[in-house]
Design an enzyme around this catalytic site. Structure first.
Site, short mmCIF file in Angstrom:
data_model
loop_
_atom_site.label_atom_id
_atom_site.label_comp_id
_atom_site.label_asym_id
_atom_site.label_seq_id
_atom_site.Cartn_x
_atom_site.Cartn_y
_atom_site.Cartn_z
N GLY A 11 0.79 -1.23 0.00
CA GLY A 11 0.00 0.00 0.00
C GLY A 11 0.82 1.28 0.00
O GLY A 11 0.47 2.24 0.68
N SER A 12 1.90 1.32 -0.79
CA SER A 12 2.78 2.49 -0.76
C SER A 12 2.04 3.77 -1.17
O SER A 12 2.27 4.84 -0.59
CB SER A 12 4.00 2.28 -1.65
OG SER A 12 3.64 2.03 -2.99
N ASN A 106 -6.77 4.30 -9.98
CA ASN A 106 -5.74 3.27 -9.81
C ASN A 106 -4.41 3.83 -10.26
O ASN A 106 -4.34 4.66 -11.16
CB ASN A 106 -6.09 2.04 -10.66
CG ASN A 106 -5.04 0.95 -10.54
OD1 ASN A 106 -4.67 0.54 -9.46
ND2 ASN A 106 -4.56 0.47 -11.68
N HIS A 108 -0.81 2.54 -11.84
CA HIS A 108 -0.18 1.40 -12.51
C HIS A 108 1.27 1.75 -12.81
O HIS A 108 1.56 2.87 -13.24
CB HIS A 108 -0.93 1.07 -13.81
CG HIS A 108 -0.38 -0.12 -14.53
ND1 HIS A 108 -0.66 -1.41 -14.12
CD2 HIS A 108 0.44 -0.23 -15.61
CE1 HIS A 108 -0.03 -2.25 -14.93
NE2 HIS A 108 0.64 -1.56 -15.83
N ASP A 149 -6.70 -2.44 -16.11
CA ASP A 149 -5.96 -1.23 -16.51
C ASP A 149 -6.68 -0.44 -17.60
O ASP A 149 -6.04 0.19 -18.45
CB ASP A 149 -4.53 -1.58 -16.93
CG ASP A 149 -3.74 -2.24 -15.82
OD1 ASP A 149 -3.95 -1.86 -14.66
OD2 ASP A 149 -2.94 -3.15 -16.11
#
Length: 198
Positions: A11-12, A106, A108, A149
């Site tokens: 969870g950076s 999100n 990616h 994605d």
């Protein structure tokens, strides 16, 4: 803005966003963490900072529709209005995607649409970038839609690929750009919501 996080491992990005909220760099409130991995580092971190957390996974909800409904119910119960995927290794279901349309982001670890899609995650992305001889990689924040994605690109950061890069060294530099990129995207999203329509 009340933010809900979904994460499977470290969870950076979630950590960077929470730190930005605490520092006053982002006008938002972290409201909930959901993880499908009860033993993950992100769950331990959430406990340490007293961020409400839930373990919702296929083990407890083998039916995908039931898991989707449980996620949506939990997000609503915590009054979440914006959802961030921070290394979440599952597809979100149609109920949650519909309820939070254009409000699920999100990050990616590549310059989408390159090196995205099924099977492209984590170190597999960086290995593919190196194998292809790319000179530039980076990170992408995008709105989440059905599919892997998929969805409109919101922001991208570019990271040079160095001649002596390994998967680990490239990962470290790309990952370091992901948190600031998400914070930038959230700041723009927050400002857009506050701007009255003409």
């Amino acid at each position: 803005m009340k933010i809900g996080f979904l994460s499977s491992h470290g969870g950076s990005t979630a950590r960077a966003v929470v730190a930005a909220c605490a520092a006053g760099e982002l006008d938002a409130t972290p409201a909930l963490l959901i993880s499908n991995n009860s033993a993950s580092a992100v769950m331990r971190w959430a406990a340490e900072i007293n961020l409400p957390r839930l373990h919702l996974s296929g083990a407890a909800y083998p039916d995908a529709a039931e898991l989707d409904a449980a996620i949506l119910k939990s997000l609503r119960a915590h009054q979440v209005d914006t959802v961030i995927l921070s290394g979440y290794m599952r597809e979100l279901g149609p109920l949650t995607l519909s309820a939070y349309k254009e409000r699920v982001l999100n990050v990616h670890p590549s310059l989408l649409p390159k090196y995205g899609g099924r099977g492209m995650y984590g170190d597999l992305v960086h290995a593919a970038v190196l194998a292809a001889g790319e000179r530039v990689s980076g990170a992408t924040v995008h709105q989440v839609e059905a599919g892997i994605d998929e969805g409109p690109i919101v922001a991208q950061s570019r990271v040079a690929v160095l001649p002596d890069d390994t998967v680990a060294s490239l990962r470290a530099r790309v990952q370091a750009s992901e948190g600031p990129l998400m914070i930038q995207a959230l700041g723009a999203l927050s400002a857009a919501r506050e701007t009255p329509a003409c």
